[in-house]
Design an enzyme around this catalytic site. Structure first.
Site, mmCIF file in Angstrom:
data_model
loop_
_atom_site.group_PDB
_atom_site.id
_atom_site.type_symbol
_atom_site.label_atom_id
_atom_site.label_comp_id
_atom_site.label_asym_id
_atom_site.label_seq_id
_atom_site.Cartn_x
_atom_site.Cartn_y
_atom_site.Cartn_z
ATOM 1 N N PRO A 39 50.183 54.388 38.300
ATOM 2 C CA PRO A 39 49.695 53.847 37.030
ATOM 3 C C PRO A 39 49.573 52.322 37.074
ATOM 4 O O PRO A 39 50.451 51.654 37.625
ATOM 5 C CB PRO A 39 50.784 54.273 36.033
ATOM 6 C CG PRO A 39 52.016 54.439 36.855
ATOM 7 C CD PRO A 39 51.581 54.844 38.230
ATOM 8 N N CYS A 64 29.009 29.047 28.626
ATOM 9 C CA CYS A 64 27.563 28.854 28.555
ATOM 10 C C CYS A 64 26.866 30.112 29.065
ATOM 11 O O CYS A 64 26.291 30.139 30.166
ATOM 12 C CB CYS A 64 27.156 27.667 29.400
ATOM 13 S SG CYS A 64 27.985 26.190 28.878
#
Ligand code: PLP
Length: 432
Positions: free
Chosen positions: A292, A362
């Site tokens: 996991p 950006c």
């Protein structure tokens, strides 16, 4: 109201994590900030470990898939909780070694490990190298021979299972860059060769069918397919594969629409299948490994941002810009991953607004979520995003030369920094 039970609201109407006020954390450590509940992480490690002890009589090991979130403290936690770890690069292995992680409990993964990486893994003496393909098998045999060592390996096979999850995180099907397909006979061929190679010790087989999976059925199915392969190897080659690594991929709750099963359910149901199938095929119970990642750290973490510019485009949408974004959490940009958001300093106010949460980069695609139900926000508010403990910090980048946030862990009501915030000097350290 919350996706996780370690979050709460105090008398100041502030969101708390592990009993600690998130607004105080934001003031003390600044934003963006990752905050993880260490007690919760430890609890998840224990739940998985106990599920093997409780439901599976053939013994096994939980290996935390450290790609989900990797730092020294995380390896210390895994070590203290008595579980192992998966690494997929020299960087992860180096970090684990730097806190003296028990090497016998390390699995080294990767679909294209370099010769340097394999040598390093052999040098460290990791417990199992999970070999992905034939060329790696022969390379590893040569390297181990040169170093006078034996490489203990698992072979990664693809059981041909198509788990219902996003295509970028699906890995068990035939068309995958990972592993040796059983249905093409490649797995069997690799097993035959591995048995013959003088510097290879074939310990078993591995599969990992994908990530963020909610159904237990595909895990049961994978276990059946893998046991059939073990039986086939036993009968045709008279060789016993001792270890069966069934991978990770257990789903967690990000939003109200996610409905994960309790962590111990996997081993409960998979153990049944393994025991039944092993009896049927006349095999001894294999040593089971589960891996996991997301489920150990994901729900334990949140991210705190400060709300900056708020831009409303009439009849179109309202953008709420925060001081982080795809640099600390690229998962919405990558695959429209959904999260639960709230204004941490008015955590119990009604969510009566709908916004698009934008990052500071950006890039128009630098969003953290769209159509987000949220308390009406003002500049300077603290925005919390829940369940960001996995594949967030680990996937962060320096795009736009944005420094990476700090990571804080809270335990027993006390907060400590486990990864410090990067400075401007950190950002220019490698420039010549
Ligand atoms: C990513 C990965 C895991 C962990 O997956 P989670 O979805 O985070 O549980 C386990 N094993 C392997 C081989 C992996 O690549």
């Amino acid at each position: 109201m919350f996706v996780s039970d370690h979050l709460g609201i105090n008398q100041q109407h502030h969101l708390t994590i592990g009993g600690v006020d998130t607004i105080e954390l934001a003031e003390q450590f600044h934003t963006p900030l990752f905050v993880m509940d260490e007690d919760k992480i430890r609890d998840h490690c224990r739940q998985f470990r106990h599920s093997i002890e409780e439901y599976y009589q053939g013994a096994g090991l939980v290996c935390y898939a450290s790609k989900a979130f990797c730092c020294k403290q995380m390896y210390r936690i895994a070590k203290e909780e008595g579980i192992g770890t998966d690494v997929v690069s020299m960087g992860e292995l180096y970090t684990a070694m730097s806190v003296d992680f028990p090497v016998e409990k390390i699995c080294y993964h990767g679909n294209n490990k370099t010769p340097q990486e394999l040598e390093y893994a052999l040098e460290c003496g990791v417990g199992r190298i999970v070999v992905d393909n034939l060329s790696e098998l022969h390379l590893l045999n040569d390297l181990a021979g040169n170093m006078g060592k034996k490489a203990v390996i698992l072979l990664r096979v693809t059981p041909g299972i198509d788990a219902h999850t996003h295509q970028f995180i699906r890995t068990g099907q035939l068309d995958s860059k990972f592993g040796l397909a059983i249905e093409l006979g490649l797995a069997m061929e690799a097993i035959k060769q591995a048995i013959q190679l003088p510097h290879i010790v074939l310990d078993g087989i591995h599969c990992h069918i994908g990530s963020q999976i909610f159904d237990i059925d595909p895990f049961e199915h994978a276990a059946e397919v893998m046991l059939s392969l073990i039986a086939e190897v036993q009968t045709t080659l008279d060789f016993s594969l001792k270890t069966l690594n069934l991978g990770g991929g257990f789903g967690i709750q990000y939003t109200d629409s996610d409905d994960p099963v309790a962590y111990d359910c996997y081993m409960k149901r998979v153990s049944e299948v393994v025991k039944k199938k092993a009896t049927e095929l006349g095999l001894p119970l294999p040593y089971i490994i589960i891996e996991p990642g997301r489920s150990i750290v994901g729900p334990a973490g949140i991210t705190l941002y400060t709300v900056g510019n708020i831009k409303e485009i009439p009849n179109i949408r309202k953008y709420l810009a925060v001081d982080g974004g795809m640099t600390d959490n690229p998962r919405y940009a990558l695959y429209q991953a959904e999260y639960n958001f709230l204004i941490a300093n008015r955590a119990d106010a009604p969510k009566d607004d709908t916004v698009t949460v934008a990052g500071r980069c950006c890039e128009s695609g630098d969003l953290l979520g769209e159509h987000i139900k949220l308390q009406s926000a003002q500049v300077g508010d603290i925005l919390a995003v829940c369940a960001t403990g996995a594949y967030n910090y680990a996937m962060s980048s320096h795009y736009n030369r944005v420094a990476k946030p700090a990571v804080i862990m809270v335990s027993g009501g006390v907060a400590k920094e486990v990864v410090r915030r990067e400075t401007l000097e950190d950002l220019t350290r490698f420039d010549i």
